[in-house]
Design an enzyme around this catalytic site. Structure first.
Site, mmCIF file in Angstrom:
data_model
loop_
_atom_site.group_PDB
_atom_site.id
_atom_site.type_symbol
_atom_site.label_atom_id
_atom_site.label_comp_id
_atom_site.label_asym_id
_atom_site.label_seq_id
_atom_site.Cartn_x
_atom_site.Cartn_y
_atom_site.Cartn_z
ATOM 1 N N HIS A 304 0.845 -1.191 0.000
ATOM 2 C CA HIS A 304 0.000 0.000 0.000
ATOM 3 C C HIS A 304 0.877 1.235 0.000
ATOM 4 O O HIS A 304 1.942 1.231 0.623
ATOM 5 C CB HIS A 304 -0.911 0.013 1.244
ATOM 6 C CG HIS A 304 -2.053 0.953 1.118
ATOM 7 N ND1 HIS A 304 -1.952 2.273 1.473
ATOM 8 C CD2 HIS A 304 -3.302 0.771 0.642
ATOM 9 C CE1 HIS A 304 -3.106 2.862 1.217
ATOM 10 N NE2 HIS A 304 -3.948 1.979 0.722
ATOM 11 N N ASP A 361 -7.969 -5.564 -0.005
ATOM 12 C CA ASP A 361 -8.429 -6.384 -1.125
ATOM 13 C C ASP A 361 -8.048 -7.853 -1.011
ATOM 14 O O ASP A 361 -8.551 -8.676 -1.771
ATOM 15 C CB ASP A 361 -7.860 -5.831 -2.441
ATOM 16 C CG ASP A 361 -8.473 -4.495 -2.792
ATOM 17 O OD1 ASP A 361 -9.681 -4.351 -2.594
ATOM 18 O OD2 ASP A 361 -7.736 -3.603 -3.248
HETATM 19 N N1 ACO Z 1 4.285 -7.610 -4.800
HETATM 20 C C1 ACO Z 1 5.628 -7.577 -4.975
HETATM 21 N N2 ACO Z 1 6.394 -6.475 -4.767
HETATM 22 C C2 ACO Z 1 5.773 -5.351 -4.396
HETATM 23 C C3 ACO Z 1 4.369 -5.288 -4.214
HETATM 24 C C4 ACO Z 1 3.623 -6.475 -4.433
HETATM 25 N N3 ACO Z 1 2.305 -6.489 -4.270
HETATM 26 N N4 ACO Z 1 4.032 -4.045 -3.848
HETATM 27 C C5 ACO Z 1 5.158 -3.325 -3.810
HETATM 28 N N5 ACO Z 1 6.230 -4.119 -4.131
HETATM 29 C C6 ACO Z 1 7.634 -3.727 -4.148
HETATM 30 C C7 ACO Z 1 7.976 -2.830 -5.332
HETATM 31 O O1 ACO Z 1 8.375 -3.602 -6.450
HETATM 32 C C8 ACO Z 1 9.112 -2.009 -4.768
HETATM 33 O O2 ACO Z 1 10.263 -2.795 -4.733
HETATM 34 P P1 ACO Z 1 11.741 -2.087 -4.889
HETATM 35 O O3 ACO Z 1 11.852 -1.106 -3.753
HETATM 36 O O4 ACO Z 1 12.711 -3.218 -4.824
HETATM 37 O O5 ACO Z 1 11.714 -1.402 -6.230
HETATM 38 C C9 ACO Z 1 8.677 -1.789 -3.303
HETATM 39 O O6 ACO Z 1 7.858 -2.922 -2.983
HETATM 40 C C10 ACO Z 1 7.918 -0.494 -3.075
HETATM 41 O O7 ACO Z 1 6.788 -0.521 -3.913
HETATM 42 P P2 ACO Z 1 6.230 0.716 -4.725
HETATM 43 O O8 ACO Z 1 5.699 0.216 -6.036
HETATM 44 O O9 ACO Z 1 7.211 1.834 -4.745
HETATM 45 O O10 ACO Z 1 5.057 1.122 -3.780
HETATM 46 P P3 ACO Z 1 3.840 2.016 -4.179
HETATM 47 O O11 ACO Z 1 3.476 2.747 -2.961
HETATM 48 O O12 ACO Z 1 4.106 2.804 -5.391
HETATM 49 O O13 ACO Z 1 2.743 0.922 -4.585
HETATM 50 C C11 ACO Z 1 0.858 -0.429 -4.637
HETATM 51 C C12 ACO Z 1 1.652 0.612 -3.846
HETATM 52 C C13 ACO Z 1 0.535 0.135 -6.046
HETATM 53 C C14 ACO Z 1 -0.463 -0.667 -3.917
HETATM 54 C C15 ACO Z 1 1.686 -1.726 -4.776
HETATM 55 O O14 ACO Z 1 2.016 -2.209 -3.491
HETATM 56 C C16 ACO Z 1 0.962 -2.796 -5.564
HETATM 57 O O15 ACO Z 1 0.967 -2.759 -6.796
HETATM 58 N N6 ACO Z 1 0.273 -3.772 -4.875
HETATM 59 C C17 ACO Z 1 -0.476 -4.792 -5.542
HETATM 60 C C18 ACO Z 1 -1.808 -4.238 -6.036
HETATM 61 C C19 ACO Z 1 -2.784 -3.983 -4.890
HETATM 62 O O16 ACO Z 1 -2.992 -4.828 -4.032
HETATM 63 N N7 ACO Z 1 -3.433 -2.804 -4.946
HETATM 64 C C20 ACO Z 1 -4.452 -2.430 -3.964
HETATM 65 C C21 ACO Z 1 -3.962 -1.326 -3.081
HETATM 66 S S1 ACO Z 1 -5.149 -0.967 -1.843
HETATM 67 C C22 ACO Z 1 -6.332 -0.153 -2.633
HETATM 68 O O17 ACO Z 1 -6.149 0.593 -3.556
HETATM 69 C C23 ACO Z 1 -7.667 -0.367 -2.165
#
Ligand code: ACO
Length: 427
Positions: A304, A361
């Protein structure tokens, strides 16, 4: 005492006021930055940018706190209903008994849909995604329900029309997609029961409303009702800042919610769990893929932008999941997979180091599936829940004298000035 942040650019010092929120959070007020320094800020994804002041929702991502109008989400999930929480978000206070009754009566009175709107559904291709249909229907509502009357307490009739009719439109989309007769709302049923009735009742097999499902649906929608400046709410505020009508702004929010990084994640979680179940992908392979930077796979329902600890909504959803799955006869194999996946991810350094925990989710799709909600309707369910929050945020934005047309800047990295070359002289 006024506090300031100092910024030195090209040896020249500038001061910018620090403003504080009611929970002590600090922000540097840079509204004069461009005018005074000629610089802009660079913050893709707006992770460090406060776009508004708001009195609606407080969340603390480090401590896992979420409150609507000051009331913890845990208390609302335990004691409130979706209609009561809706009133709270829209007005800023819990309703009296009379106010709650009046709101419920309005929601019932407004629950039918102009018959001509049914024609829209019939002309969509059969496999259309209900999020696309619903966002188009919301924009269409402007032509069918253009009034702007206040019904008291600062609640506009348009708000109640939207909140009431969205569930009728969602259920209608489902029934038409199955080729079944549309079921009309019943005046004797509450908001959530009415939705289940419109979704699942049939002339030959009358639907028995299960009070546990009704409670679970109330909690699901309470948990989704607002989440401060998330992607879809920002879309509503940004689009609304142009002065466009509420329906158009909400439709923009729905489109933003559809994406798998945001509300579409609940559908993506189910697809991921199904893939593990059907294609024999092991939990270890799944974790390995999620860790692999060369693989596009992400563990859906994990991570998140704001929560760097367990999402408080996910904790509540997990409990509801155990309760609902504990009582249905058809055990969902996906729950077992989800539990194992969570357990395994929470012990893995990749997830620990990045503070990646289950979000709301992760378990919500399994709960909704147990109630009979099909996978392609999961994001629609999220949208129905988020609607009061979108409306409250839009309303706050439109009356805030500090708010302006949203228009960010950019750092241009394209080519320098070049001349137009006629087509027959281009190499
Ligand atoms: N699986 C694997 N790796 C992940 C995930 C994941 N679900 N989420 C984040 N990471 C990793 C990223 O690759 C990144 O790695 P790095 O530092 O080595 O490059 C690190 O964790 C930080 O992630 P960011 O993408 O910078 O975090 P951001 O805040 O931009 O993303 C997000 C948040 C979009 C929700 C992301 O965690 C994601 O895509 N999750 C899966 C989709 C999801 O469940 N979305 C629902 C969110 S809740 C909602 O909207 C109701």
């Amino acid at each position: 005492m006024e506090e300031f942040a100092k910024l030195i650019i090209d040896g020249k010092e500038f001061e910018f006021p620090i403003i504080r929120g009611s929970q002590g959070e600090k922000a540097i007020d840079i509204r004069r930055l461009c005018q005074e320094t000629g610089c802009i800020t660079f913050d893709p994804g707006y992770g460090n940018t406060g776009a508004c002041k708001s009195q609606i929702t407080y969340m603390n991502g480090e401590k896992g706190i979420l409150r609507y109008r000051g009331i913890p989400i845990e208390e609302l999930a335990e004691h409130s209903t979706f209609v009561e929480t809706t009133f709270l978000l829209l007005t800023g206070h819990l309703p009296t008994r009379e106010e709650l009754t009046r709101t419920s009566v309005y929601l019932n009175d407004f629950s039918t849909l102009h018959e001509n709107m049914k024609a829209f559904y019939q002309n969509y291709p059969p496999k259309s995604h209900p999020m696309g249909i619903l966002s188009a229907m919301i924009t269409a509502m402007r032509s069918f329900y253009p009034s702007d009357t206040d019904v008291g307490e600062g609640i506009n009739q348009t708000f109640l029309w939207l909140i009431s009719k969205i569930r009728t439109m969602a259920a209608m989309a489902y029934k038409i997609s199955k080729g079944e007769r549309v079921v009309y709302p019943r005046p004797d049923l509450c908001y959530c029961s009415n939705f289940l009735h419109m979704m699942f009742d049939s002339p030959v097999v009358p639907y028995q409303i299960d009070p546990d499902f009704v409670r679970a649906l109330n909690v699901f929608w309470i948990l989704h009702a607002d989440h401060e400046q998330n992607c879809s709410t920002t879309a509503v505020r940004d689009v609304g800042s142009s002065g466009v009508n509420l329906y158009a702004a909400i439709s923009a929010g729905m489109s933003a919610l559809w994406g798998p990084s945001h509300g579409g994640a609940n559908q993506a979680v189910i697809r991921m769990l199904e893939e593990i179940h059907q294609n024999g992908v092991t939990i270890d392979q799944c974790i390995k893929r999620a860790r692999d930077k060369n693989h596009p796979f992400k563990l859906m329902g994990f991570g998140h932008r704001v929560y760097k600890t367990y999402d408080p909504r996910a904790k509540i959803m997990k409990k509801i999941c155990d309760q609902i799955l504990g009582k249905v006869t058809n055990k969902d194999p996906l729950l077992d997979i989800a539990r194992k996946l969570e357990e395994r991810a929470l012990q893995d350094n990749y997830f620990i180091d990045r503070h990646l925990y289950p979000n709301v989710d992760f378990y919500s799709g399994i709960v909704l599936r147990a109630m009979g909600i099909p996978t392609n309707m999961l994001t629609v369910m999220f949208a129905i829940g988020r609607l009061p929050g979108w409306i409250a945020q839009w309303q706050e934005d439109t009356v805030d004298p500090e708010m302006k047309l949203c228009r960010p800047r950019q750092i241009y990295t394209g080519s320098e000035i070049s001349s137009y070359v006629p087509i027959d002289q281009r190499g």
